[in-house]
Write a protein that holds these residues in place. Structure first.
Motif, PDB file in Angstrom:
ATOM      1  N   ILE A   1       2.811  30.770 -10.705  1.00  0.00           N
ATOM      2  CA  ILE A   1       3.651  31.014  -9.545  1.00  0.00           C
ATOM      3  C   ILE A   1       4.358  29.718  -9.185  1.00  0.00           C
ATOM      4  O   ILE A   1       3.725  28.681  -9.000  1.00  0.00           O
ATOM      5  N   SER A   2       5.667  29.759  -9.093  1.00  0.00           N
ATOM      6  CA  SER A   2       6.423  28.553  -8.769  1.00  0.00           C
ATOM      7  C   SER A   2       6.256  28.214  -7.301  1.00  0.00           C
ATOM      8  O   SER A   2       6.068  29.094  -6.459  1.00  0.00           O
ATOM      9  N   LYS A   3       6.316  26.957  -6.994  1.00  0.00           N
ATOM     10  CA  LYS A   3       6.179  26.508  -5.623  1.00  0.00           C
ATOM     11  C   LYS A   3       7.553  26.399  -4.976  1.00  0.00           C
ATOM     12  O   LYS A   3       8.427  25.695  -5.463  1.00  0.00           O
ATOM     13  N   THR A   4       7.728  27.127  -3.896  1.00  0.00           N
ATOM     14  CA  THR A   4       8.994  27.087  -3.183  1.00  0.00           C
ATOM     15  C   THR A   4       9.086  25.793  -2.398  1.00  0.00           C
ATOM     16  O   THR A   4       8.142  25.421  -1.698  1.00  0.00           O
ATOM     17  N   PRO A   5      10.191  25.061  -2.509  1.00  0.00           N
ATOM     18  CA  PRO A   5      10.317  23.829  -1.743  1.00  0.00           C
ATOM     19  C   PRO A   5      10.365  24.119  -0.259  1.00  0.00           C
ATOM     20  O   PRO A   5      10.689  25.226   0.164  1.00  0.00           O
ATOM     21  N   PRO A   6       9.999  23.146   0.551  1.00  0.00           N
ATOM     22  CA  PRO A   6      10.058  23.354   2.000  1.00  0.00           C
ATOM     23  C   PRO A   6      11.496  23.560   2.446  1.00  0.00           C
ATOM     24  O   PRO A   6      12.436  23.225   1.723  1.00  0.00           O
ATOM     25  N   PRO A   7      11.686  24.143   3.627  1.00  0.00           N
ATOM     26  CA  PRO A   7      13.048  24.323   4.131  1.00  0.00           C
ATOM     27  C   PRO A   7      13.792  22.995   4.145  1.00  0.00           C
ATOM     28  O   PRO A   7      13.188  21.931   4.359  1.00  0.00           O
ATOM     29  N   PRO A   8      15.095  23.014   3.882  1.00  0.00           N
ATOM     30  CA  PRO A   8      15.867  21.770   3.826  1.00  0.00           C
ATOM     31  C   PRO A   8      15.896  21.023   5.153  1.00  0.00           C
ATOM     32  O   PRO A   8      16.055  19.813   5.177  1.00  0.00           O
ATOM     33  N   VAL A   9      15.781  21.751   6.246  1.00  0.00           N
ATOM     34  CA  VAL A   9      15.729  21.086   7.550  1.00  0.00           C
ATOM     35  C   VAL A   9      14.654  21.753   8.383  1.00  0.00           C
ATOM     36  O   VAL A   9      14.513  22.971   8.382  1.00  0.00           O
ATOM     37  N   ALA A  10      13.861  20.943   9.058  1.00  0.00           N
ATOM     38  CA  ALA A  10      12.899  21.477  10.010  1.00  0.00           C
ATOM     39  C   ALA A  10      13.514  21.359  11.391  1.00  0.00           C
ATOM     40  O   ALA A  10      14.290  20.435  11.647  1.00  0.00           O
ATOM     41  N   PRO A  11      13.215  22.291  12.286  1.00  0.00           N
ATOM     42  CA  PRO A  11      13.786  22.209  13.631  1.00  0.00           C
ATOM     43  C   PRO A  11      13.535  20.833  14.242  1.00  0.00           C
ATOM     44  O   PRO A  11      12.413  20.339  14.259  1.00  0.00           O
ATOM     45  N   ARG A  12      14.601  20.219  14.721  1.00  0.00           N
ATOM     46  CA  ARG A  12      14.477  18.861  15.255  1.00  0.00           C
ATOM     47  C   ARG A  12      14.986  18.785  16.694  1.00  0.00           C
ATOM     48  O   ARG A  12      15.601  17.814  17.102  1.00  0.00           O
TER      49      ARG A  12
ATOM     50  N   TRP B   1      18.201  30.111   5.502  1.00  0.00           N
ATOM     51  CA  TRP B   1      17.135  29.750   4.574  1.00  0.00           C
ATOM     52  C   TRP B   1      16.174  30.902   4.337  1.00  0.00           C
ATOM     53  O   TRP B   1      15.671  31.086   3.214  1.00  0.00           O
ATOM     54  N   ALA B   2      15.909  31.706   5.354  1.00  0.00           N
ATOM     55  CA  ALA B   2      14.961  32.819   5.191  1.00  0.00           C
ATOM     56  C   ALA B   2      15.400  33.776   4.082  1.00  0.00           C
ATOM     57  O   ALA B   2      14.604  34.088   3.183  1.00  0.00           O
ATOM     58  N   PRO B   3      16.640  34.277   4.080  1.00  0.00           N
ATOM     59  CA  PRO B   3      17.044  35.142   2.969  1.00  0.00           C
ATOM     60  C   PRO B   3      17.165  34.409   1.641  1.00  0.00           C
ATOM     61  O   PRO B   3      16.913  34.997   0.582  1.00  0.00           O
ATOM     62  N   THR B   4      17.544  33.135   1.673  1.00  0.00           N
ATOM     63  CA  THR B   4      17.615  32.361   0.431  1.00  0.00           C
ATOM     64  C   THR B   4      16.250  32.293  -0.229  1.00  0.00           C
ATOM     65  O   THR B   4      16.101  32.531  -1.433  1.00  0.00           O
ATOM     66  N   GLU B   5      15.236  31.987   0.563  1.00  0.00           N
ATOM     67  CA  GLU B   5      13.874  31.912   0.031  1.00  0.00           C
ATOM     68  C   GLU B   5      13.383  33.285  -0.417  1.00  0.00           C
ATOM     69  O   GLU B   5      12.778  33.423  -1.486  1.00  0.00           O
ATOM     70  N   ALA B   6      13.665  34.312   0.386  1.00  0.00           N
ATOM     71  CA  ALA B   6      13.210  35.661   0.040  1.00  0.00           C
ATOM     72  C   ALA B   6      13.821  36.146  -1.270  1.00  0.00           C
ATOM     73  O   ALA B   6      13.140  36.769  -2.088  1.00  0.00           O
ATOM     74  N   CYS B   7      15.097  35.866  -1.469  1.00  0.00           N
ATOM     75  CA  CYS B   7      15.796  36.349  -2.665  1.00  0.00           C
ATOM     76  C   CYS B   7      15.407  35.580  -3.918  1.00  0.00           C
ATOM     77  O   CYS B   7      15.206  36.174  -4.989  1.00  0.00           O
TER      78      CYS B   7
END
Length: 251
Positions: free
Chosen positions: A8-19, A84-90
């Motif tokens: 299973i590939s590891k999905t990278p963390p979101p490019p930006v975290a809420p700041r 990012w949510a749909p990008t990761e899901a797809c």
């Protein structure tokens, strides 16, 4: 590589975290963040990224600007969080378990079906990257490119395995993969919820079209021989058949 040995590939963390100003989660903070995202999504869909302002988001929510800035630093961060949510899901639909026993052609079709379903399920935010490619930061573009590259690597491997087993018939692996995935990609041009076909029917229709792009054949024994696929002249195949006199050469 056998399909069952894939990790299973590891999905990278979101490019930006809420700041925003929030430093620690509080009771109800996730719900409030979702309220902001939902209101912003509707505005981005209606007016586009450039024409949507924090003031409009604030007005839609009936709150003050500090409420929004507590959770998000700016408009771009809201937009990228939405996307990012749909990008990761797809792009993680092919992250099958290493012990998944299904053959490659079944995994490829299952992944494409899940990709189409995820695209539709994340309407309209799932279409923002196609509509507003100029709105993203370099960090976001790099992160999304990484997950996309991993996805296409997995898909191309499955397609090649499926072709080797005789279940797929196509020429160029990468072009075929991109053509199949362009079907959900082009939904952003015309798809609207509440149309003649419901989500499940739309997924089924597009999945059927995607399998045709792959040249799916569930009876691989009926596929043309390699010689015929290469376009050898009939005379050459005939001569080759005459030379095959031993039982082992005809199997």
């Amino acid at each position: 590589m056998p399909a069952t040995s894939r990790k299973i590939s590891k999905t990278p963390p979101p490019p930006v975290a809420p700041r925003g100003r929030q430093r620690f989660p509080t009771a109800g903070s996730d719900e409030k963040r979702e309220r902001i995202l939902k209101a912003a999504e509707a505005l981005f869909d209606r007016y586009g990224y450039a024409s949507t302002t924090i003031e409009q988001i604030v007005q839609a929510l009936g709150v003050t600007k500090p409420f929004v800035y507590y959770y998000f630093r700016n408009k771009q961060e809201i937009f990228e969080t939405l996307c990012w949510a749909p990008t990761e899901a797809c792009f993680t639909v092919l992250d099958f378990a290493a012990d998944d026993p299904r053959p490659a052609h079944e995994k490829a079709i299952d992944g494409l079906q899940r990709l189409i379903a995820a695209t539709i399920a994340h309407y309209p935010a799932g279409f923002f990257p196609y509509r507003e490619p100029q709105a993203f930061s370099p960090a976001y573009l790099k992160a999304s490119r990484n997950v996309a590259q991993q996805f296409y690597k997995q898909l191309c491997e499955l397609l090649e395995e499926g072709r080797a087993s005789g279940h797929f018939h196509f020429r160029e692996t990468r072009i075929t993969a991109q053509a199949a995935c362009s079907l959900p990609g082009f939904l952003y041009n015309w798809y609207q919820p509440g149309g003649r076909l419901g989500p499940a029917e739309m997924v089924a229709e597009l999945t059927d079209l995607a399998t045709r792009v792959l040249g799916l054949n569930l009876t691989p024994a009926a596929l043309p021989t390699p010689a015929k696929r290469r376009g050898n002249p009939p005379s050459a195949r005939k001569n080759s058949t005459k030379k095959s006199t031993t039982p082992s050469s005809t199997t």
